[in-house]
Write a protein that holds these residues in place. Structure first.
Motif, mmCIF file in Angstrom:
data_model
loop_
_atom_site.group_PDB
_atom_site.id
_atom_site.type_symbol
_atom_site.label_atom_id
_atom_site.label_comp_id
_atom_site.label_asym_id
_atom_site.label_seq_id
_atom_site.Cartn_x
_atom_site.Cartn_y
_atom_site.Cartn_z
ATOM 1 N N THR B 92 0.832 -1.204 0.000
ATOM 2 C CA THR B 92 0.000 0.000 0.000
ATOM 3 C C THR B 92 0.865 1.252 0.000
ATOM 4 O O THR B 92 0.609 2.189 -0.754
ATOM 5 C CB THR B 92 -0.925 -0.011 1.238
ATOM 6 O OG1 THR B 92 -1.562 -1.274 1.311
ATOM 7 C CG2 THR B 92 -1.976 1.073 1.162
ATOM 8 N N SER B 93 1.929 1.252 0.844
ATOM 9 C CA SER B 93 2.766 2.467 0.887
ATOM 10 C C SER B 93 3.530 2.624 -0.425
ATOM 11 O O SER B 93 3.702 3.739 -0.922
ATOM 12 C CB SER B 93 3.711 2.437 2.090
ATOM 13 O OG SER B 93 4.703 1.487 1.865
ATOM 14 N N LYS B 96 1.188 4.020 -2.943
ATOM 15 C CA LYS B 96 0.897 5.443 -2.691
ATOM 16 C C LYS B 96 2.008 6.332 -3.251
ATOM 17 O O LYS B 96 1.759 7.422 -3.752
ATOM 18 C CB LYS B 96 0.752 5.683 -1.190
ATOM 19 C CG LYS B 96 -0.642 5.359 -0.670
ATOM 20 C CD LYS B 96 -0.696 5.572 0.824
ATOM 21 C CE LYS B 96 -2.044 5.130 1.354
ATOM 22 N NZ LYS B 96 -2.048 5.031 2.822
ATOM 23 N N HIS B 97 3.263 5.837 -3.129
ATOM 24 C CA HIS B 97 4.383 6.623 -3.664
ATOM 25 C C HIS B 97 4.364 6.651 -5.182
ATOM 26 O O HIS B 97 4.631 7.670 -5.805
ATOM 27 C CB HIS B 97 5.710 6.025 -3.182
ATOM 28 C CG HIS B 97 6.070 6.486 -1.812
ATOM 29 N ND1 HIS B 97 5.818 5.720 -0.699
ATOM 30 C CD2 HIS B 97 6.623 7.632 -1.366
ATOM 31 C CE1 HIS B 97 6.217 6.370 0.374
ATOM 32 N NE2 HIS B 97 6.706 7.546 -0.005
ATOM 33 N N ALA B 103 -3.702 7.163 -3.162
ATOM 34 C CA ALA B 103 -3.795 7.628 -1.773
ATOM 35 C C ALA B 103 -5.117 8.315 -1.494
ATOM 36 O O ALA B 103 -5.532 8.421 -0.350
ATOM 37 C CB ALA B 103 -2.632 8.575 -1.477
ATOM 38 N N ARG B 104 -5.779 8.817 -2.550
ATOM 39 C CA ARG B 104 -7.015 9.574 -2.319
ATOM 40 C C ARG B 104 -8.173 8.672 -1.930
ATOM 41 O O ARG B 104 -8.242 7.547 -2.367
ATOM 42 C CB ARG B 104 -7.388 10.337 -3.598
ATOM 43 C CG ARG B 104 -6.551 11.578 -3.749
ATOM 44 C CD ARG B 104 -6.921 12.317 -5.028
ATOM 45 N NE ARG B 104 -5.768 13.021 -5.545
ATOM 46 C CZ ARG B 104 -5.592 13.312 -6.820
ATOM 47 N NH1 ARG B 104 -6.478 12.972 -7.710
ATOM 48 N NH2 ARG B 104 -4.521 13.952 -7.222
#
Lengths: 323, 104
Positions: B92-93, B96-97, B103-104
């Motif tokens: 997930t991280s 997001k990057h 991420a929204r």
């Protein structure tokens, strides 16, 4: 009252390991039973039962397929991946070459839509390029390691799928394409020849009896007969060649170049046998069925001979693995 | 990575979905996962995926108490392991990057 899924579970318990039962079969059956218990109406119960049965068989099939492709050794896994890549590369190259030759000779520059006509030629190349690619891929990628039975079984399953694909091509797709190609090139209606008749149409012609049979000239009958049996024989070529290749690679280890050469020599031998048998058939020595099946029979027999357990001489002369 | 487990630390989209559902709900059984996925998981294949994830160490399972029906099989419930949670967090991280919209 018997619970749903009991028979399926008993059936699966005969064939599946305890781990498979615990992880896959029992959860599906437990879901089926719990859902069925909650279902209020008979119609809902029936729906749950049907969905549960479908889920059960899907799980069994997925698990069987997963077990089949799961190779216990890294070497076998890597060999399978390399064999798949080699198969695709050789099949694509052969298809392009086998399509390009008739295209350049007969089509290029002669027709306003010549590029579209090339598409009609591609299916014709596939029944030849598939067995060639499969055979060379087996010779090349299984040359180094004595392959696991799962790897060999997977090759045989793939060969059978190739046979099914060849059947679809040779029975319907290629004859229809041939006819379309000839009509497009001639720009008017053209009578169908032996290569343009579907397999069932050839069968119907050859099955004619009595007065109907008299309408077919002896030479035509022989041509149709030859086309009919040759197509059936070519359907089985991927299996005949790949099983022969598997039996031979497990017999003796070879280097990369030698494997490629032996692979192509095998293909050349197969088609040379087919050509020789056809010459004998033309001379009246062999019947059309015998001539068409000759190469397959010879290769299946050779495979059986090669599959015999290695004697002390062969075991002693089996070379070390090549890098 | 151990040589005998070359597929460990890989995650397919379906496996990721199961990790997300289990992380959100703590404990679920197969059909609950199918229902919660809103059609993205199928009841015929979910157990095969769950079995593969258990082999990779992303999830663990336990049997519920046997049902009151005589001869009925207990249901198997699934939960995410610490390794599965770490894998979900890492994915997930990372996503997001790489994909800000994610991420929204």
């Amino acid at each position: 009252m018997t619970l749903p899924g009991g028979r399926l579970r008993a059936l699966a318990a005969r064939w599946c390991s305890q781990q498979t039962m615990d992880r896959l079969i029992d959860p599906v059956i437990a879901d089926l039973q719990a859902e069925s218990e909650l279902a209020a109406t008979t119609a809902h119960k029936t729906r749950v039962w049907i969905l549960g049965q479908i889920a059960f068989f899907k799980v069994v099939i997925c698990n069987a397929a997963g077990q089949l492709i799961r190779m216990p050794h890294d070497d076998d896994r890597a060999a399978m991946v390399r064999a798949a890549a080699t198969f695709v590369a050789i099949a694509a190259t052969c298809t392009v070459l086998l399509t390009a030759v008739p295209y350049v000779n007969f089509v290029w520059g002669t027709h306003p839509h010549s590029a579209i006509l090339a598409l009609y030629l591609i299916p014709q190349a596939l029944p030849l390029s598939i067995p060639v690619a499969l055979t060379v891929a087996v010779f090349l990628e299984f040359r180094n390691t004595p392959s696991h039975w799962r790897a060999r079984l997977l090759v045989v399953v793939f060969a059978l799928l190739s046979c099914a694909m060849s059947f679809a091509l040779l029975s319907r797709i290629i004859p229809a394409n041939n006819q379309q190609f000839r009509v497009s090139l001639a720009r008017h209606a053209v009578f169908k020849g032996p290569s343009e008749l579907r397999l069932d149409e050839l069968h119907q012609l050859l099955a004619r009896r009595g007065d109907q049979a008299a309408t077919l000239a002896a030479s035509d009958r022989r041509n149709f007969s030859r086309a009919y049996y040759t197509r059936w024989a070519l359907v089985w070529a991927p299996l005949a060649l790949s099983t022969f290749a598997l039996a031979l690679v497990n017999r003796r280890r070879r280097g990369r170049l030698a494997s490629v050469l032996v692979g192509f020599a095998t293909i050349a031998g197969y088609y040379a046998l087919m050509y020789a048998a056809r010459q004998l058939e033309a001379g009246g020595t062999l019947p059309p069925a015998g001539a068409a099946w000759g190469a397959n029979v010879v290769f299946f027999l050779l495979t059986l001979v090669l599959m015999r357990p290695a004697g002390p001489w062969q075991a002693a002369h089996k070379g070390p693995p090549h890098a | 990575v151990p040589r005998s487990h070359p597929r460990v630390l890989t995650v397919s989209p379906k496996e990721l979905l199961i990790l997300q559902l289990l992380a959100r709900n703590e404990v679920l059984y197969g059909l609950q996962l199918v229902t919660a996925s809103k059609g993205r998981l199928k009841r015929g294949t979910v157990y095969v995926t769950l079995g593969r994830m258990a082999e990779k160490g992303y999830i663990e399972s336990a049997l519920e108490d046997p049902p009151p029906l005589a001869g009925g099989l207990p249901r198997r419930v699934y939960s995410v392991t610490p390794l599965g949670r770490r894998m979900l967090r890492a994915w997930t991280s990372g996503a997001k990057h790489l994909l800000p919209d994610f991420a929204r």
